[in-house]
Write a protein that holds these residues in place. Structure first.
Motif, PDB file in Angstrom:
ATOM      1  N   VAL B 256       0.839  -1.208   0.000  1.00 10.85           N
ATOM      2  CA  VAL B 256       0.000   0.000   0.000  1.00 10.85           C
ATOM      3  C   VAL B 256       0.875   1.259   0.000  1.00 10.85           C
ATOM      4  CG1 VAL B 256      -1.753   1.292   1.260  1.00 10.85           C
ATOM      5  CG2 VAL B 256      -1.877  -1.210   1.179  1.00 10.85           C
ATOM      6  N   GLN B 260       1.328   4.402  -2.871  1.00 11.20           N
ATOM      7  CA  GLN B 260       1.192   5.840  -2.581  1.00 11.20           C
ATOM      8  C   GLN B 260       2.461   6.612  -2.957  1.00 11.20           C
ATOM      9  OE1 GLN B 260      -0.052   6.055   1.544  1.00 11.20           O
ATOM     10  NE2 GLN B 260      -2.039   5.116   1.126  1.00 11.20           N
ATOM     11  N   ALA B 289      -7.596  -6.792  -1.854  1.00 17.63           N
ATOM     12  CA  ALA B 289      -8.341  -5.840  -1.018  1.00 17.63           C
ATOM     13  C   ALA B 289      -7.469  -4.645  -0.645  1.00 17.63           C
ATOM     14  CB  ALA B 289      -8.864  -6.531   0.231  1.00 17.63           C
ATOM     15  N   ALA B 290      -6.181  -4.887  -0.495  1.00 16.79           N
ATOM     16  CA  ALA B 290      -5.260  -3.800  -0.140  1.00 16.79           C
ATOM     17  C   ALA B 290      -4.993  -2.873  -1.325  1.00 16.79           C
ATOM     18  CB  ALA B 290      -3.945  -4.382   0.371  1.00 16.79           C
TER      19      ALA B 290
ATOM     20  N   GLN C  51       4.190  13.656  18.003  1.00 10.84           N
ATOM     21  CA  GLN C  51       3.114  12.888  17.376  1.00 10.84           C
ATOM     22  C   GLN C  51       1.942  13.777  16.981  1.00 10.84           C
ATOM     23  OE1 GLN C  51       2.014   9.402  19.676  1.00 10.84           O
ATOM     24  NE2 GLN C  51       3.249   8.218  18.255  1.00 10.84           N
ATOM     25  N   GLU C  54       2.713  15.610  13.867  1.00 15.97           N
ATOM     26  CA  GLU C  54       2.727  14.742  12.684  1.00 15.97           C
ATOM     27  C   GLU C  54       1.308  14.523  12.165  1.00 15.97           C
ATOM     28  OE1 GLU C  54       6.128  12.216  12.763  1.00 15.97           O
ATOM     29  OE2 GLU C  54       4.948  10.561  11.966  1.00 15.97           O
ATOM     30  N   ALA C  55       0.333  14.696  13.035  1.00 13.73           N
ATOM     31  CA  ALA C  55      -1.056  14.502  12.603  1.00 13.73           C
ATOM     32  C   ALA C  55      -1.671  15.776  12.034  1.00 13.73           C
ATOM     33  CB  ALA C  55      -1.883  13.986  13.777  1.00 13.73           C
TER      34      ALA C  55
ATOM     35  N   THR D 246       7.013   2.017   7.837  1.00 20.21           N
ATOM     36  CA  THR D 246       5.831   1.760   8.654  1.00 20.21           C
ATOM     37  C   THR D 246       6.280   1.534  10.100  1.00 20.21           C
ATOM     38  OG1 THR D 246       6.032  -0.521   7.873  1.00 20.21           O
ATOM     39  CG2 THR D 246       4.326   0.827   6.863  1.00 20.21           C
ATOM     40  N   THR D 274       0.448  -0.253  11.186  1.00 18.92           N
ATOM     41  CA  THR D 274       1.113   0.548  10.159  1.00 18.92           C
ATOM     42  C   THR D 274       1.648   1.867  10.719  1.00 18.92           C
ATOM     43  OG1 THR D 274      -0.891   1.746   9.516  1.00 18.92           O
ATOM     44  CG2 THR D 274      -0.485  -0.349   8.410  1.00 18.92           C
ATOM     45  N   GLU D 278      -2.863   7.022   6.531  1.00 17.78           N
ATOM     46  CA  GLU D 278      -3.185   6.825   5.114  1.00 17.78           C
ATOM     47  C   GLU D 278      -3.075   5.342   4.716  1.00 17.78           C
ATOM     48  OE1 GLU D 278      -0.701   8.590   6.325  1.00 17.78           O
ATOM     49  OE2 GLU D 278       1.113   8.474   5.097  1.00 17.78           O
ATOM     50  N   LEU D 279      -2.527   4.519   5.591  1.00 17.58           N
ATOM     51  CA  LEU D 279      -2.445   3.083   5.296  1.00 17.58           C
ATOM     52  C   LEU D 279      -3.554   2.290   5.992  1.00 17.58           C
ATOM     53  CD1 LEU D 279       1.433   2.506   5.662  1.00 17.58           C
ATOM     54  CD2 LEU D 279       0.156   3.021   3.594  1.00 17.58           C
ATOM     55  N   PRO D 282      -6.827   0.772   3.641  1.00 16.38           N
ATOM     56  CA  PRO D 282      -6.513  -0.380   2.782  1.00 16.38           C
ATOM     57  C   PRO D 282      -6.153  -1.633   3.587  1.00 16.38           C
ATOM     58  CG  PRO D 282      -5.346   1.588   2.008  1.00 16.38           C
ATOM     59  CD  PRO D 282      -6.014   1.961   3.291  1.00 16.38           C
ATOM     60  N   LEU D 283      -5.449  -1.449   4.691  1.00 16.07           N
ATOM     61  CA  LEU D 283      -5.065  -2.628   5.474  1.00 16.07           C
ATOM     62  C   LEU D 283      -6.248  -3.178   6.267  1.00 16.07           C
ATOM     63  CD1 LEU D 283      -2.290  -3.931   5.285  1.00 16.07           C
ATOM     64  CD2 LEU D 283      -2.063  -1.509   4.814  1.00 16.07           C
ATOM     65  N   PRO D 311      -0.694  10.391  14.593  1.00 19.01           N
ATOM     66  CA  PRO D 311      -0.459  10.134  13.167  1.00 19.01           C
ATOM     67  C   PRO D 311      -1.187   8.906  12.624  1.00 19.01           C
ATOM     68  CG  PRO D 311       1.612  10.574  14.318  1.00 19.01           C
ATOM     69  CD  PRO D 311       0.545  10.458  15.363  1.00 19.01           C
ATOM     70  N   ARG D 315      -9.917  10.423  11.625  1.00 20.88           N
ATOM     71  CA  ARG D 315     -10.999  11.313  12.037  1.00 20.88           C
ATOM     72  C   ARG D 315     -12.309  10.535  11.905  1.00 20.88           C
ATOM     73  NH1 ARG D 315      -8.540  16.329  11.880  1.00 20.88           N
ATOM     74  NH2 ARG D 315      -6.553  16.112  10.787  1.00 20.88           N
TER      75      ARG D 315
END
Lengths: 342, 342, 342, 342
Positions: B256, B260, B289-290, C51, C54-55, D246, D274, D278-279, D282-283, D311, D315
């Motif tokens: 994944v 990106q 699926a990923a 952290q 980073e968000a 990751t 992860t 953003e991962l 999909p995972l 991170p 939301r």
């Protein structure tokens, strides 16, 4: 080998495995436990059958008993192998230090380094003419011109030349200059290259792959031995682990294990093994204390100008200290430093 | 890039770094904290300077900010790259399944498998003619004869041929038959081989190395792209970790992430990724699926007779189920199965 | 800290990060590169903000510059910490050897071992009364009775007692007997236990976790130091890697790195570090050569009867050889063996 | 179990092993190969003997055949275990999603998140009141006040509460509020804690340790099962590997393997798996496609203000998308989303 059947394996499946083993010439022992049947098979076979058996219905797993490497094993040859590099004997009571820059960068840089490491006690000069670099945009080495400079450095200093082969089509050209052909970590399982250089008859320095098990490393050596070239020197240079503070994790346990499992000489490379020059000297001492037959050390007259591996390169005066400290440790083990005769 | 000075760095050392950066064309920002001075450097430079800087006196570490790969980055090319393999488009809305035996073993084995996987829905046939094997005593492939059989299988079925190149000197011969040249895990950083095949103009399937980081993988792709060949298909096939129950650890997070970070298509190989056939189908579903652009699956008519990788090979009827399940998942993501036109 | 913005970050996002940093008391430097904006922030803050930042929208990553541990850092305390265990000083010029069985099994076993290791040169006796075992069906230790036997062994031999705490509710009972409280690998990040034992005022032997980075290890030490207990002895005992021939991979690079990064004494445990008794002596030599302040060695009078860790336990006569060899190495480094005064 | 003797083992040594095995009640089979003698032993024994045997003279290695876990094995209980959490059934045809913030930070933050995740389709609320943090200087949780807020959130929303126990002395207090007691990765082998909470009778969510093998994970579960508490839910949350892009490597192969080896339900935590939001989606899809019985997802109304794990937190609106996508995948596998009855 041992074949472990699944918990619910049917009699038909068990007999299928037995029949196949017997057909392939194995003597078979059947052990029926409460939960599982286990089949012992005696005979001299390769891993091939191992995988095929594991795919048979009812089989849970196949456990090989014999080591898959033969010629590299100490059981095959109990006494230590001594690899002769010119007059130097690697693997005997003397330890040998191979030192020099990561890459050959210029005549001045190479000769200055060569003289310095010779004076400090090295017997061999390392230096890459062909560099395998992670990025295509990094300095890739001086190629043929680098080989010429290495030859010149040998003539001037008497140091034997250790340099890497990265390309099958350049192997012969490298072999015309090198006293020892180095196979780098990334190429440890580049079998085409292993076969190509094995046939050139020169000693080979085989570095352990970044994530190679001890068994895979010895099987890579086996590729060279199987071509009839027994002049193989192994080199532990750190493995890849989760730890990122050090560039790699120098695996001295593996070095000791390989000295026990195999008759081949084993060196340590604490420069790549740690990636940080402040760690190189203590780890060099540790490697010799563990029983290494020698060291591979990166030395550069001006690490801050090095085109690669600056952070792990020692300055000549630091290398001088390293040799002194290492010789002290070697003496405790009854070993001395191999040197170029004056 | 960011240069972090050591806690006790002297003013002279700080100025030395600044002077050097400015000399090399960087714009420099100095931040003096209570404990450490940090130097920010703006400019377009390679990693080379990174290592050299790190070797300067007073420097603790150098942190690169820009990604070292350029052509492989999505920032360079925002839209997905579609690699055309004959009439098939890899990286577009259709997913493609490459299936076949680990090694080409015989005409009968290959053709039987080819017909079966075509019928089930594969568009490409995999099969090694040159096999890189851990042990020199394992089956090394049928070589040129294997290539001929692959060509015959294509003619009979219309499947495109995906086969591995392991040897620079055989690359052209392989390219005469193959539709896609595969670079295996062990050769991901065999840069001489990467450059050799890049120039042959064929699509390249670049498998991730056993212990390659995402960055190293994309830099290996960069070697091919930098030669002007943009037809690169990536393939995640499992990484080496401490877990031994599975042969490798299929890293779908990396798949994944790479989708990106890069515009290149990415496949998954759950056969090597797990090493156990009972895990292949669930992980194939997971990969699609990923967001994988396709799959690489080992299929063998009789896994218990396979000369390599039997335990991870599906039988044709199992592969049939796999395709069916995978198509179901693909639909949820608005994708369909690429097929050979009837 | 350094905040790297995404390639396409909007001005609004950049200003959002700057505003937040300034609000939290940081001094901010903005560097606008062609591709990315990088924000340097100076101020004394914890990782928390790291952290959260980073968000924030538009942020790619946040790179901390300062080390997250304070009290454990050599920058905080440049001279070596010497931990006093009764009359013994760990971390000074003398090296100390802690030896004994994995588990206390019986009065006879413990006393026989204690006398043997004392005679050979150990100053402290190890032996688990509470054993953390991977399987609930394995021997879990003699518990309180084991503690009594340890106390008796100390009385008979003068050896200091090192034993593990695995249970918060037993910590006080263990502390009444132990001279050094051991935290095992599995509990390195059991923070509740760390806090509990820190307050007991005894020296703590903190083993590195199986997969703990150097930074995490020093942060675990920081939990103890932050409670006001500075009597922390670190112990490298091997990390988990892909290599399975050895039980763990003894990471001597980390040992050297930690000696440089921290003022705390560091021991090595080659018994757990390798899992194989034939590797223990060479690695013990290597650890001392690398600069370890001492060793932790498993010794059992009859390893073949040991209720745990038999394969890595030395017999008393083997331990005797180990001490002799290790003393030879220590001398080269100007160190001697700490001993119980006669 | 299989005992492999060394190549040069003497007859006396072989007989010693046989005698010992027979004395301990094993039935023994002897296989004498050309190079090695192999001894098969049938009987129901623990690993204890395994290690002791390996320390006997002449023994090279001992290979256990039976799995060391019993109650956790599918062979012990072939049908899937369904763990009831109030009215919710985990491990059955419905998948369950546990969502919420990493840490309980405030009444407002928790209730806002709880309402949002309930509406999106979660059945359980996660949120740490006691937080195990790598650094002692990081936010350690609201403790008892956090528990009260969790209880309030349950009352308002009907969500079951999943929260971590990190301290034996707080276990009962946590159990008075929690519907599911979570054991975090760092405590997977904190056996004292496992035993303490097993006895509290509540369902336990057991996360896989950072570097735990599948076998170690199931043995940790065995500690709980052996106390008579069969309400164990496993959770794969990523393992530590060399890859640093990751935060961890989500090991879906292990998830599938554990579903086959054990009858216990298994969830996936792609947030920790992860470390990058953003991962996560999909995972999450991939985990459900692989066969996970549910998900653990970090959700925070304002990730940029989160006191930990910002991170990787989604939301609420992103979580809403996640549920929708995941439900689509679940349907293909014939599963649906467990929901709070309206």
């Amino acid at each position: 080998m041992i074949v472990v059947m699944q918990a619910g394996a049917e009699e038909k499946e068990i007999q299928g495995v037995v029949a196949r083993l017997e057909k392939e010439g194995f003597k078979v022992h059947l052990s029926r436990g409460t939960l599982r049947t286990v089949i012992g098979a005696i005979g001299d076979k390769t891993r091939l059958e191992h995988q095929a058996l594991e795919a048979m219905p009812g089989v849970e797993k196949v456990i090989p008993i014999l080591k898959p490497y033969k010629l590299a094993a100490r059981e095959f040859k109990p006494e230590n192998t001594i690899v002769e590099v010119g007059k130097f004997k690697v693997g005997g009571p003397e330890i040998h230090i191979i030192a020099g820059p990561c890459a050959v960068e210029s005549r001045e840089q190479l000769l200055e380094t060569a003289h310095a490491v010779r004076e400090a006690g090295a017997t061999m000069l390392r230096g890459g003419a062909f560099k395998p670099r992670t990025s295509p945009y990094s300095f890739q080495g001086l190629a043929e011109r680098g080989l010429k400079l290495l030859a010149e450095a040998r003539e001037e200093t008497g140091l034997a030349i250790v340099t890497e082969v990265t390309d099958q089509t350049k192997a012969e050209a490298v072999a015309q200059v090198a006293d020892v052909l180095q196979i780098g970590s990334r190429n440890m399982q580049n079998f085409a290259l292993l076969k190509t250089i094995a046939c050139l008859g020169k000693p080979v320095l085989l570095k352990r792959g970044l994530s190679a098990t001890i068994e895979e490393w010895l099987l890579a050596a086996e590729y060279i031995l199987a071509e009839g070239n027994f002049k193989v020197i192994l080199c532990e240079r750190g493995i890849r682990t989760f730890e990122t503070y050090t560039r790699n994790t120098l695996d001295l346990s593996a070095l000791v294990a390989v000295k026990q499992l195999s008759h081949l000489p084993v060196l340590a490379d604490p420069s790549h093994g740690t990636g940080k020059k402040e760690l190189v000297i203590p780890l060099a001492r540790a490697a010799i204390a563990a029983g290494a037959d020698g060291l591979l050390i990166e030395v550069h007259p001006k690490p801050e100008n090095a085109l690669s591996d600056g952070p792990q390169s020692l300055r000549p005066e630091e290398f001088f200290s390293l040799v002194k400290e290492v010789v002290g440790i070697a003496k405790v083990l009854g070993r001395s430093l191999g040197r170029i005769p004056a």
